[in-house]
Design an enzyme around this catalytic site. Structure first.
Site, PDB file in Angstrom:
ATOM      1  N   ASP A  14       0.928  -1.037  -0.124  1.00  0.00           N
ATOM      2  CA  ASP A  14       0.088   0.046   0.114  1.00  0.00           C
ATOM      3  C   ASP A  14       1.073   1.210   0.282  1.00  0.00           C
ATOM      4  OD1 ASP A  14      -2.448   2.033   0.423  1.00  0.00           O
ATOM      5  OD2 ASP A  14      -1.916   2.173   2.755  1.00  0.00           O
ATOM      6  N   SER A  15       0.546   2.193  -0.501  1.00  0.00           N
ATOM      7  CA  SER A  15       1.386   3.086  -0.224  1.00  0.00           C
ATOM      8  C   SER A  15       1.441   3.922   1.061  1.00  0.00           C
ATOM      9  CB  SER A  15       0.299   4.664  -0.876  1.00  0.00           C
ATOM     10  OG  SER A  15      -0.659   4.586  -0.425  1.00  0.00           O
ATOM     11  N   TYR A  46      -0.866   8.743  -2.194  1.00  0.00           N
ATOM     12  CA  TYR A  46      -0.492   8.260  -3.821  1.00  0.00           C
ATOM     13  C   TYR A  46      -2.158   9.120  -4.266  1.00  0.00           C
ATOM     14  CZ  TYR A  46       2.633   4.430  -4.701  1.00  0.00           C
ATOM     15  OH  TYR A  46       3.689   3.802  -3.868  1.00  0.00           O
ATOM     16  N   CYS A  77      -4.398  -1.472  -2.163  1.00  0.00           N
ATOM     17  CA  CYS A  77      -4.532  -0.229  -2.547  1.00  0.00           C
ATOM     18  C   CYS A  77      -5.388   0.268  -3.343  1.00  0.00           C
ATOM     19  CB  CYS A  77      -3.534   0.738  -2.479  1.00  0.00           C
ATOM     20  SG  CYS A  77      -3.534   2.107  -2.834  1.00  0.00           S
ATOM     21  N   GLU A 155      -3.354   9.532   8.453  1.00  0.00           N
ATOM     22  CA  GLU A 155      -2.234   8.810   8.314  1.00  0.00           C
ATOM     23  C   GLU A 155      -1.997   9.986   9.466  1.00  0.00           C
ATOM     24  OE1 GLU A 155       0.461   7.412   5.591  1.00  0.00           O
ATOM     25  OE2 GLU A 155      -1.340   6.263   5.279  1.00  0.00           O
ATOM     26  N   CYS A 187     -11.593   2.741   0.082  1.00  0.00           N
ATOM     27  CA  CYS A 187      -9.974   2.964  -0.182  1.00  0.00           C
ATOM     28  C   CYS A 187      -9.629   2.156   0.939  1.00  0.00           C
ATOM     29  CB  CYS A 187      -9.585   4.793   0.706  1.00  0.00           C
ATOM     30  SG  CYS A 187      -7.974   5.506   1.093  1.00  0.00           S
ATOM     31  N   THR A 188      -8.484   1.441   1.122  1.00  0.00           N
ATOM     32  CA  THR A 188      -8.192   0.619   1.850  1.00  0.00           C
ATOM     33  C   THR A 188      -7.762   1.452   3.698  1.00  0.00           C
ATOM     34  OG1 THR A 188      -5.588   0.761   0.969  1.00  0.00           O
ATOM     35  CG2 THR A 188      -7.482  -1.027   0.467  1.00  0.00           C
ATOM     36  N   HIS A 189      -7.709   2.430   3.685  1.00  0.00           N
ATOM     37  CA  HIS A 189      -7.222   3.430   4.860  1.00  0.00           C
ATOM     38  C   HIS A 189      -8.644   3.360   5.691  1.00  0.00           C
ATOM     39  CE1 HIS A 189      -3.512   4.520   3.370  1.00  0.00           C
ATOM     40  NE2 HIS A 189      -3.502   5.155   4.264  1.00  0.00           N
TER      41      HIS A 189
HETATM   42  N1  DGL Z   1      -5.056   3.493   0.300  1.00  0.00           N
HETATM   43  C1  DGL Z   1      -4.877   4.333  -0.365  1.00  0.00           C
HETATM   44  C2  DGL Z   1      -6.065   3.739  -1.274  1.00  0.00           C
HETATM   45  O1  DGL Z   1      -6.707   2.322  -0.880  1.00  0.00           O
HETATM   46  C3  DGL Z   1      -5.068   5.227  -0.677  1.00  0.00           C
HETATM   47  C4  DGL Z   1      -4.336   5.939  -0.021  1.00  0.00           C
HETATM   48  C5  DGL Z   1      -3.568   7.208  -0.366  1.00  0.00           C
HETATM   49  O2  DGL Z   1      -3.972   8.412  -1.310  1.00  0.00           O
HETATM   50  O3  DGL Z   1      -1.934   7.309  -0.318  1.00  0.00           O
HETATM   51  O4  DGL Z   1      -6.981   4.385  -1.941  1.00  0.00           O
END
Ligand code: DGL
Length: 271
Positions: A14-15, A46, A77, A155, A187-189
């Site tokens: 992931d990022s 990202y 991600c 983050e 988004c995995t966050h």
């Molecule tokens: N976790 C990432 C996703 O699923 C994005 C986070 C980022 O912007 O880096 O898109």
């Protein structure tokens, strides 16, 4: 080229910290599997970058993980999956599992009305990867809302409080009014913000976590390809970051608990 064996770990990328939600779902579903996690925290986020830039960074990270001899690559991600999925499947001779297709499939099954919401980064929204994934499904309408601030909150280790609540209301109340019955956390966050998201959108809207669905897909892939450990064993987890290991350990533990340990720094990539 590496010979793939059952004993090799799963590579998860992931990022930054968001992919830890996938790692945790993998740990729940596949507790006997070793894992190497790479978070490109030095170059995160990202989601605000252009698709070609995300593609370049993501392929560098995936190449690095593939070189370590993993048995499968998990693109944990959505932004990176949106940018590299097709290339990645052709580039590696091991299974590549993404977050988009499994989540899109689950959302279709969950939705009764066909009105599905998607919250994601700007990069994922621009790529229209979920629109593509759902294009062939009749009767589905996808309503996309990018939520760029959500990644910044995660983050920074923030998962509650007034400021986050206001941001969530700004993003989600119009979606609620649009009458969706299912919402993809694209988004995995975002599973780390599922509390506030559900609070604002209402619990009559089904949340689909791309992390959970991706882990199920990894299970199915390893089972189908005979790559799964079947004997009881204690797995080894390794965490790599392109940024500060101390920061990764601190925020990683705050978000995910004690399983984030032994964080090593990878210096290979230009920032
Ligand atoms: N976790 C990432 C996703 O699923 C994005 C986070 C980022 O912007 O880096 O898109």
């Amino acid at each position: 080229m590496h010979v793939t064996t059952t004993d090799a770990p799963i590579g998860v990328f992931d990022s930054g910290f968001g992919g830890l939600t996938v790692a945790r779902a993998l740990l729940d579903q596949l507790p006997g599997e070793d894992m190497v996690y790479l978070g490109d925290t030095a170059r995160a986020p990202y989601g605000t970058k252009s698709i070609p830039e995300v593609r370049e960074y993501a392929l560098e990270c995936l190449d690095y993980l593939a070189e370590t001899g993993v048995k499968a690559l998990v693109i944990a991600c959505n932004s990176a999956s949106s940018a590299v999925l097709r290339d990645a499947r052709e580039r590696y001779d091991i299974p590549v599992i993404d977050v988009i297709l499994p989540a899109a499939r689950r959302a279709v099954r969950a939705s009764k009305s066909g009105r599905i919401g998607l919250i994601c980064t700007e990069a994922t929204a621009t790529s229209a990867s979920y629109d593509d994934a759902l294009a062939a499904v009749p009767g589905v309408e996808l309503i996309t809302t990018p939520c760029p601030l959500f990644v910044d909150f995660v983050e920074a280790g923030i998962t509650g409080g007034e400021e986050l609540l206001h941001a969530a209301q700004d993003y989600l109340l119009p979606l609620r009014e649009s009458g969706i019955d299912t919402l993809i956390l694209g988004c995995t966050h975002y599973p780390l913000l599922a509390g506030v998201i559900s609070y604002v959108i209402g619990d009559d809207v089904t949340l689909v976590s791309s992390a959970e669905e991706c882990a199920k897909e990894v299970f199915a892939t390893l089972a189908d390809q005979g790559l799964m450990h079947t004997e009881p064993r204690t797995a080894t987890l390794r965490f790599l970051t392109t940024g500060s290991p101390e920061l990764f350990t601190g925020i990683g533990r705050r978000l995910m608990g004690g399983f984030v340990d032994q964080v090593e720094q990878v210096y290979t990539f230009a920032t």
